[in-house]
Each structure stands twice: as structure tokens, then as C-alpha cells.
Design a protein around this motif. Structure first.
Motif, PDB file in Angstrom:
ATOM      1  N   GLU A 189       1.006  -1.483   4.097  1.00  0.00           N
ATOM      2  CA  GLU A 189       0.370  -2.789   4.311  1.00  0.00           C
ATOM      3  C   GLU A 189       0.430  -3.631   3.026  1.00  0.00           C
ATOM      4  O   GLU A 189       0.438  -3.077   1.922  1.00  0.00           O
ATOM      5  N   CYS A 227       0.171   3.288   3.467  1.00  0.00           N
ATOM      6  CA  CYS A 227       0.534   2.828   4.816  1.00  0.00           C
ATOM      7  C   CYS A 227       1.517   1.670   4.836  1.00  0.00           C
ATOM      8  O   CYS A 227       1.954   1.245   5.898  1.00  0.00           O
ATOM      9  N   CYS A 271       0.837  -1.199   0.000  1.00  0.00           N
ATOM     10  CA  CYS A 271       0.000   0.000   0.000  1.00  0.00           C
ATOM     11  C   CYS A 271       0.876   1.255   0.000  1.00  0.00           C
ATOM     12  O   CYS A 271       1.730   1.407   0.874  1.00  0.00           O
ATOM     13  N   CYS A 289      -5.781   0.406   5.693  1.00  0.00           N
ATOM     14  CA  CYS A 289      -6.299   1.784   5.642  1.00  0.00           C
ATOM     15  C   CYS A 289      -7.496   1.937   4.707  1.00  0.00           C
ATOM     16  O   CYS A 289      -8.077   3.020   4.620  1.00  0.00           O
ATOM     17  N   CYS A 310      -6.444  -1.584   0.083  1.00  0.00           N
ATOM     18  CA  CYS A 310      -5.643  -1.955   1.239  1.00  0.00           C
ATOM     19  C   CYS A 310      -6.549  -2.472   2.364  1.00  0.00           C
ATOM     20  O   CYS A 310      -7.569  -1.861   2.664  1.00  0.00           O
TER      21      CYS A 310
HETATM   22 ZN   LIG Z   1      -2.972   1.167   3.319  1.00  0.00          ZN
END
Ligand SMILES: [Zn+2]
Length: 316
Positions: A47, A45, A42, A66, A63
Motif C-alpha cells: 500500500e 502489503c 508498505c 494494514c 500504512c
Molecule cells: Zn501495509
């Protein structure tokens, strides 16, 4: 004389290009593989857990942490483009494989798009090349010269210092046989301050610079460089020719490549971007088969540059 290894190298043929990147799906898959080689990450963030879905013909990654949605184009030079990726890729192929510079007008014809679209594609890709080359530093023996291009408006004085031309510094790192290896080009007003500033960013430590007697070149020693000024006047032309062979050859080829290719106004306004393109291509000319892939890698790492930004006066 042996055959010229640069000109006779294999490169990436149009047939190979079409097989690899001829359709939209293959271009999309290539960008995904370059941007997320170990799987989706992501951009907001970091992820990796996600789900995917299609909307309006575009693939989205959502994601799991988030919840933000992204495409492979978001946050890259391709962001918000309406042009099919297959056309982008063909444009990149033409820009990197052609022996000469390819203008926006030629791209318009080859890609079958409007001029404005071709101009934007060309300038976005030149911007990618420019940013990729920005940290370039030359080493070893370097020939430096002042150079001038453009100036199609009438009324200018000829030669050095003509007020209608774009002035830039050309520096060529040479091999032990005196051939050009890498170049650095930068739009510059020839003052001691500007040359000193340039030298600090473009020259690595212990460079040996050879230049002619233009007074502001004395400022080259602002970098950790030794400087050899060859002041000629009458008589010593062959010494001068030999000392500046690489930079003279490079500038001769550049002027030939540019003659008639570019709109002079465009060149004057966006000189650094045009020079960045020349520098990028020259510094990668030994491996033409890899240059498209390298440009793709740089393109997904370059932030979005909208039209308004590209047309702004920061290069003026
Ligand atoms: Zn994210």
C-alpha cells in the motif's frame, strides 16, 4: 606509460562527502530517497497511503491499509542499529574510497566507536558487498589460479596446499590489452567437484579459460568453456608470466593490501565475506565517485543480518 586512470580518478572527496552526508538528517533523507524513490510503499502489503509520526527521535511510516508501522531502516542491513546513520555513512565512505582495505580496528578509531560496533558495521557492509557480487559471471578471456592467504598459525607447510592457509580460486577477466577488468574470488578446496561447481556459477557461456597445470582445473569444462592449460616446467617461464599477467598482478596487490591488515583468525573464519569485499571494490574501481551511492542502494536492498547470524559458522 600514461598516468594510471584508476588511481588518478577524482573519486568523492571528504569535503564533498561531508557536505552531502555530514549530518543525520541528510543521511536519513538519502536512505528514504533510495528506498522509496516514488514515495512510501508498505513493505508488508504494498500500500502507498500512509501517515507519518516521530517517536524517540525516529521517523515512522504507518500504512493506511494494514496499519503496520515501519522505519526506513526496517528490513534493511541497517535494521535495529543503535549507531547514528552519519557514522554508518562515514564508515561506508572510508570502506569504498580508501586505496587499501580498512580494518575494523581502523574503523573503530575513525568513527570513535567500540571495537565490537566497528566489527559489526564492517561485517554487515562486507555481507552487502558479498551478496551484491554473488551473481557475478565472467566472460571472454579469463585467467584462473589457485591462491592462498592467512595461515598465521605455526607448523604449516609453505606454499600450495599449506594446511593453515585459506585456499581460494582467483579468476580475472582480461581486456583485449590483457589488463584485469573483473574478478571472481571464492573460498574453495581444490577438488574437481568444487571447481566444476564454481565454474558453472562464475563463468558465462563461451568463456576461454587459461590456467596452469593444477589437475583439478580440468573440471572447468563443466561450464560451457574452452580451457587452455599452460603446463610449465623449466624453460618456459616467460610464456607463463605473460599468460597469467593479470591474475598475478591482482594477487600480488591483494597480498600487499592484506599484509598486516587483518586478524588471521577472522580472515580464516569469514574468508568469503572478506573476498567478497575485495571483489566488490575491484569490480567498481573505475567509478569511485559513484561507488558509495551504489553501496547505499545495495544496503537498503539487503535483508537484516543480526550479529548472531554474522558470527555463525557457515563460512567456516
Ligand atoms: Zn501495509
Amino acid at each position: 606509460m600514461g598516468i594510471n586512470k584508476v588511481q588518478f580518478q577524482k573519486g568523492l572527496s571528504m569535503a564533498e562527502f561531508m557536505e552531502r552526508y555530514g549530518v543525520e538528517e541528510k543521511c536519513h533523507a538519502a536512505l528514504v530517497a533510495l528506498r522509496w524513490p516514488d514515495g512510501f510503499v508498505c513493505p508488508y502489503c504494498g500500500e502507498t497511503h500512509h501517515c507519518m509520526f516521530e517517536r524517540n527521535g525516529l521517523t515512522y511510516w504507518q500504512c493506511s491499509a494494514c496499519r503496520k508501522q515501519t522505519t526506513v531502516l526496517c528490513g534493511t542491513i541497517f535494521e535495529a542499529t543503535k549507531l547514528p546513520l552519519a557514522k554508518w555513512f562515514l564508515g561506508m565512505h572510508l570502506l569504498t574510497q580508501s586505496k587499501n582495505n580498512v580494518s575494523a580496528l581502523e574503523l573503530k578509531r575513525h568513527l570513535g566507536v567500540r571495537y565490537r560496533t566497528a566489527w559489526l558495521l564492517k561485517h554487515k557492509l562486507m555481507q552487502v558487498m558479498c551478496e551484491r557480487e554473488a551473481p557475478r559471471q565472467l566472460a571472454g578471456r579469463v585467467e584462473v589460479d589457485d591462491a592462498y592467504l592467512g595461515g598465521e598459525r605455526p607448523g604449516g607447510k609453505p606454499g600450495r596446499g599449506s594446511e593453515n592457509k585459506v585456499s581460494f580460486i582467483a579468476a580475472v577477466q582480461t581486456s583485449h590489452t590483457g589488463k584485469g577488468v573483473y574478478v571472481c574470488l571464492k573460498k574453495l578446496k581444490f577438488t574437481k567437484e568444487a571447481v566444476a561447481e564454481w565454474a558453472k556459477t562464475a563463468l558465462s557461456a563461451s568463456v576461454h579459460v587459461v590456467s596452469d597445470g593444477l589437475w583439478c582445473f580440468q573440471a572447468i569444462t563443466a561450464a560451457d568453456a574452452t580451457h587452455e592449460r599452460i603446463v610449465t616446467g623449466g624453460g618456459a617461464q616467460c610464456v607463463k608470466m605473460e599468460a597469467f599477467r593479470a591474475v598475478n598482478t591482482f594477487l600480488g596487490n591483494l597480498k600487499t593490501a592484506y599484509s598486516g591488515t587483518y586478524h588471521a583468525f577472522d580472515f580464516e573464519k569469514y574468508a568469503d565475506r572478506y573476498l567478497g569485499e575485495v571483489q566488490y571494490r575491484f569490480n567498481r574501481r573505475f567509478d569511485l565517485s559513484a561507488i558509495l551511492k551504489r553501496l547505499l542502494v545495495a544496503a537498503v536492498r539487503t535483508t537484516a543480518r543480526p550479529e548472531r547470524w554474522l558470527r555463525a559458522e557457515q563460512y567456516g
